[in-house]
Design an enzyme around this catalytic site. Structure first.
Site, PDB file in Angstrom:
ATOM      1  N   ASP A   1       5.162   1.889  -6.470  1.00 26.72           N
ATOM      2  CA  ASP A   1       6.137   0.819  -6.254  1.00 26.72           C
ATOM      3  C   ASP A   1       5.989   0.313  -4.822  1.00 26.72           C
ATOM      4  O   ASP A   1       4.872   0.098  -4.365  1.00 26.72           O
ATOM      5  CB  ASP A   1       7.548   1.326  -6.550  1.00 26.72           C
ATOM      6  CG  ASP A   1       8.514   0.212  -6.936  1.00 26.72           C
ATOM      7  OD1 ASP A   1       8.210  -0.964  -6.671  1.00 26.72           O
ATOM      8  OD2 ASP A   1       9.582   0.507  -7.495  1.00 26.72           O
TER       9      ASP A   1
ATOM     10  N   HIS B   1       3.324  -2.144  -2.822  1.00 24.43           N
ATOM     11  CA  HIS B   1       3.542  -3.405  -2.132  1.00 24.43           C
ATOM     12  C   HIS B   1       4.670  -3.232  -1.122  1.00 24.43           C
ATOM     13  O   HIS B   1       5.308  -2.188  -1.050  1.00 24.43           O
ATOM     14  CB  HIS B   1       3.879  -4.520  -3.131  1.00 24.43           C
ATOM     15  CG  HIS B   1       4.917  -4.140  -4.141  1.00 24.43           C
ATOM     16  ND1 HIS B   1       4.591  -3.628  -5.377  1.00 24.43           N
ATOM     17  CD2 HIS B   1       6.265  -4.154  -4.100  1.00 24.43           C
ATOM     18  CE1 HIS B   1       5.702  -3.371  -6.063  1.00 24.43           C
ATOM     19  NE2 HIS B   1       6.731  -3.680  -5.306  1.00 24.43           N
TER      20      HIS B   1
END
Length: 281
Positions: free
Chosen positions: A121, A144
């Site tokens: 995640d 990210h």
């Protein structure tokens, strides 16, 4: 079930340094998340713990540890100020759900330095109530960077991505969501030509640039202190790609008669965006 496997609260000047390893052994929890019951997400998925949590720990320093396979977020920093996190390695498989590397909320003056983060995640998530967050020398991926639910009041810059001229590498999978601006200067800016003021090369343009791609701006609203509200300055050769803007509304602030956008070699899309961004179709 505890919300966190390891938790520190109300400890000032805490210093954790070493080459040890924290293994959350999260695979059994991830499996429960991937198996939806007839009622939706399983109960086990909802109650899975995070690995390491700091609450109200001012002057925290965290250095050198490895963090693996947390059931949920690996490191959480909440209600803290003057924090330095450096030289960490955080990893979990790309398919592991919600395994953020570092979550920051309601914290001030936090530095994330020289670390390698690859999870399923967010590498780093900056949440509401946080300010003066510095992320430098971090390798992110898979995963990210997500900045969400923040208010920026009379700041020198709003949401900014800057990369050093003449360097190589990439900055990608970055999102800014639900940002409120109050008379902020430079509300949205990408600069692929950044140089340290003390190391300017007397007008010489260095070849090469860090690739910037997969950047999303959504639900950003408020006022700008200067007329150039959106500034996308991308390298003529490398450029910026897949820049997505949606639901952006930046209006003139105090002593600012209008707002407009400028851009160079940025590519992507813009919907319901004010001011209009000419290079994003």
């Amino acid at each position: 079930m505890k919300e966190w496997k390891i938790q520190f609260s109300n400890v000032d000047n805490l210093y954790l340094d070493g080459d040890g390893k924290i293994d959350g052994r999260g695979s059994i929890w991830w499996q429960s998340c991937m198996k939806k019951s007839v009622y939706g997400i399983s109960f086990d998925c909802k109650r899975r713990p995070g690995a390491l949590h700091f609450n109200n720990c001012n002057g925290l320093q965290l250095k050198g540890l490895s963090h693996l396979n947390s059931p949920r977020a690996h490191i959480s920093i909440k209600n803290c100020k003057d924090v330095i996190v450096s030289d960490l390695e955080i990893s979990a498989p790309d398919e592991s759900p919600n395994t953020d590397g570092i979550d920051i909320s309601n914290s001030y003056n936090v530095q994330i330095l020289q670390s390698i983060i690859g999870t399923g995640d967010d590498c780093v998530a900056i949440n509401g109530g946080s300010s003066f967050i510095n992320i430098t020398g971090v390798v992110c991926g898979p995963g990210h960077v997500n900045v969400k639910n923040c208010t920026l009041t009379e700041t020198q810059n709003g949401v900014r991505i800057k990369t050093f001229q003449g360097r190589s590498g990439y900055a990608r999978k970055i999102s800014f969501e639900q940002i409120v601006l109050s008379n902020a200067r430079n509300p949205i800016i990408i600069n692929q030509f950044y140089q340290d003021k003390g190391k300017l090369s007397k007008g010489i343009m260095k070849a090469g640039a860090i690739e910037i791609t997969d950047v999303t701006y959504s639900d950003i609203r408020g006022t700008s202190a200067n007329d150039q509200a959106i500034d996308l300055r991308c390298d003529n050769v490398v450029g910026c790609s897949n820049i997505v803007m949606r639901n952006i509304d930046i209006t003139p602030g105090v002593d600012c008669p209008e707002t407009y956008a400028v851009c160079n070699n940025a590519h992507g899309s813009a919907t319901e965006t004010q001011p209009r961004v000419p290079c994003l179709s």
